[in-house]
Write an enzyme that holds these catalytic residues in place. Structure first.
Site, mmCIF file in Angstrom:
data_model
loop_
_atom_site.group_PDB
_atom_site.id
_atom_site.type_symbol
_atom_site.label_atom_id
_atom_site.label_comp_id
_atom_site.label_asym_id
_atom_site.label_seq_id
_atom_site.Cartn_x
_atom_site.Cartn_y
_atom_site.Cartn_z
ATOM 1 N N GLU A 54 0.856 -1.524 -0.287
ATOM 2 C CA GLU A 54 -0.232 -0.009 -0.166
ATOM 3 C C GLU A 54 1.103 1.030 0.477
ATOM 4 O O GLU A 54 0.929 1.990 0.460
ATOM 5 C CB GLU A 54 -0.910 -0.144 1.120
ATOM 6 C CG GLU A 54 -1.990 -1.116 1.084
ATOM 7 C CD GLU A 54 -3.262 -0.893 1.391
ATOM 8 O OE1 GLU A 54 -3.235 0.418 1.940
ATOM 9 O OE2 GLU A 54 -4.399 -1.398 2.150
ATOM 10 N N HIS A 274 -2.884 -1.584 9.696
ATOM 11 C CA HIS A 274 -1.654 -2.584 10.194
ATOM 12 C C HIS A 274 -0.995 -2.784 11.217
ATOM 13 O O HIS A 274 0.481 -1.734 11.678
ATOM 14 C CB HIS A 274 -1.188 -3.680 9.502
ATOM 15 C CG HIS A 274 -2.399 -3.290 8.324
ATOM 16 N ND1 HIS A 274 -2.763 -4.955 7.419
ATOM 17 C CD2 HIS A 274 -3.684 -2.727 7.763
ATOM 18 C CE1 HIS A 274 -3.550 -5.075 6.454
ATOM 19 N NE2 HIS A 274 -4.221 -3.466 6.975
#
Length: 457
Positions: A54, A274
């Site tokens: 990402e 995360h």
């Protein structure tokens, strides 16, 4: 360079880092500040290889590359899709070669609120020479799971896992070391995860390590992380992984593993939504014999001469059969959507032809033309044309999805047949199961094993 192990003088230690950076510019919270924090962390710690997901902007990758020029001088950004794959790698060791494989299924382009299709989900591979060791590092990000109860993307993620294990097996035959890291968007015992780990002989660093420091149960999305609003309170999930395997030329051990724990000291927010993973691997060289640990020269369970036990083959048959069933469910849904798009397109075409016929009436009439509602007529014609164009595009998309699902299902059918032919308990019952599966029938794996056990008695 990699750090020699003082306890094992002939060994080398390798520190691997993985993080989903949540780097959506202008949408992710504190994106610029978090990239600064991530860059500071990577520059300070002595990592050998960093695998990121990402990183949606190449500008952010370039900023990280400039900041890490001295500590991690080699880097590569894997381009894919409309906005990029988001995959990147940084390394202390020179990157010898790279390759990117884009998955055949990546969600749906009309699901703008999800956006996975535009990212072009893929797996990136980098080949590194670490001393005398040839290491293949893989970084990936599979399709997100937006609903645990009603996961319409499950067939896509299963096919992605199927393609990923194929890609790793057939590109790592000559590798001494294989490391795969990324956001799998799958829980440890999910179908795609079991398929990937079992078929490609990959070991989970969290399971293998004797020393772990991190979130409870190895969670990588936790409720304590203020950036994360997708996990229910008091519950964490593990969807990010570092997997690895060695070869007959190299024994591999995970000495320790750790994760971040949400908050970061002296900062108001975490690195990402995360948690970051760090695995410390120990590499021990052994005598070379040209054959991998599974006896198949790195080609996995279908290779000639594999020494897998009957139990392992039975497990593989069970997993691949389950995956094939899930792909069949996705195929049925895709065929239904394709039929709906075709039917709607035909309706749009009929309406458009009717519009053209109505428009031609005044020109064909013998008398003087009467008043004609031109504005509403043209608006209705434009709507009919838009319906026809949209359904035509959807029909083409669903046709491609059907082809990809059919190809994956055919591959799985062939794989199950090959596994059963190599198993010591192959008999007529196995062939009956294969015939039933080929005809689209639902067959319980338990019944198949029961028949074989009775035949052996």
């Amino acid at each position: 360079m990699s750090t020699p192990d003082p306890v094992h003088p002939t060994s080398v230690r390798l520190r691997v880092f993985s993080l989903n950076c949540w780097g959506i510019r202008y949408l992710s919270k504190h994106c610029a500040q978090r990239y600064t924090m991530i860059g500071d962390l990577l520059a300070k710690e002595q990592y050998d290889v960093v695998l990121l997901q990402e990183v949606w902007s190449e500008k952010d990758f370039d900023a990280l590359r400039k900041k890490l020029a001295s500590s991690l001088p080699y880097g590569h950004y894997f381009k894919s899709g409309v906005i990029g794959s988001g995959l990147a790698i940084f390394s202390k060791h020179r990157i010898q070669d790279t390759f990117r494989y884009r998955y055949s299924l990546n969600g749906y382009p009309y699901m703008l609120n999800h956006g996975d299709w535009f990212g072009g989900k893929a797996v990136g591979m980098a080949v590194l020479n670490i001393g005398n060791t040839t290491a293949h590092f893989y970084v990936t990000h599979l399709h997100a799971e937006y609903s645990r109860e009603k996961d319409s993307y499950l067939p896509h993620r299963v096919v992605q896992a199927w393609e990923l294990q194929h890609f790793i097996r057939y590109t790592s035959a000559e590798a001494d070391l294989v490391v795969l890291a990324g956001d799998f968007n799958m829980h440890p015992m999910d179908l795609g995860n079991r398929l990937l780990r079992t078929y490609a002989d990959l070991r989970d660093a969290y399971v293998e390590t004797p020393k772990f420091d991190g979130c409870e149960d190895g969670g990588t999305m936790i409720a304590e992380n203020p950036n994360n609003d997708m996990v229910p309170p008091e519950k964490g999930i593990r969807i990010d992984y570092i997997l690895f395997k060695g070869s007959s030329r190299l024994e591999l051990h995970c000495e320790s593993m750790s994760t971040t724990k949400g908050s970061v000291l002296d900062h108001a927010f975490p690195y990402s939504d995360h948690e970051a993973l760090t695995a410390e691997l120990r590499l021990d060289r052994v005598a070379q014999d040209g054959v991998s640990q599974d006896g198949s020269n790195g080609m996995g369970p279908l290779a000639r001469g594999s020494d897998r036990t009957a139990g392992k083959l039975a497990e593989l048959v069970d997993i691949v059969t389950e995956a094939r069933t899930e792909v069949k469910v996705g195929l049925h849904c895709a065929q239904g959507m394709c039929y709906t798009a075709a039917r709607t397109g035909v309706m749009g075409l009929v309406l458009l032809l009717l519009e053209l016929a109505i428009a031609a009436v005044p020109w064909l009439a013998l008398g003087a033309p009467g008043p004609f509602p031109s504005v509403s007529f043209y608006l209705l014609g434009a709507l009919c044309f838009l319906i026809l164009l949209t359904t035509a595009l959807l029909y083409l998309f669903y046709t491609m999805e059907i082809k990809s699902l059919q190809e994956a299902e055919d591959q799985m059918r062939q794989a199950v047949g090959c596994l059963q032919e190599r198993s010591p308990w192959r008999n007529t019952a196995a062939l009956n199961v294969m015939d039933a599966l080929a005809g689209g029938k639902q067959v319980e794996t338990w019944d198949f094993y029961s028949e074989n056990q009775q035949a052996e008695m």
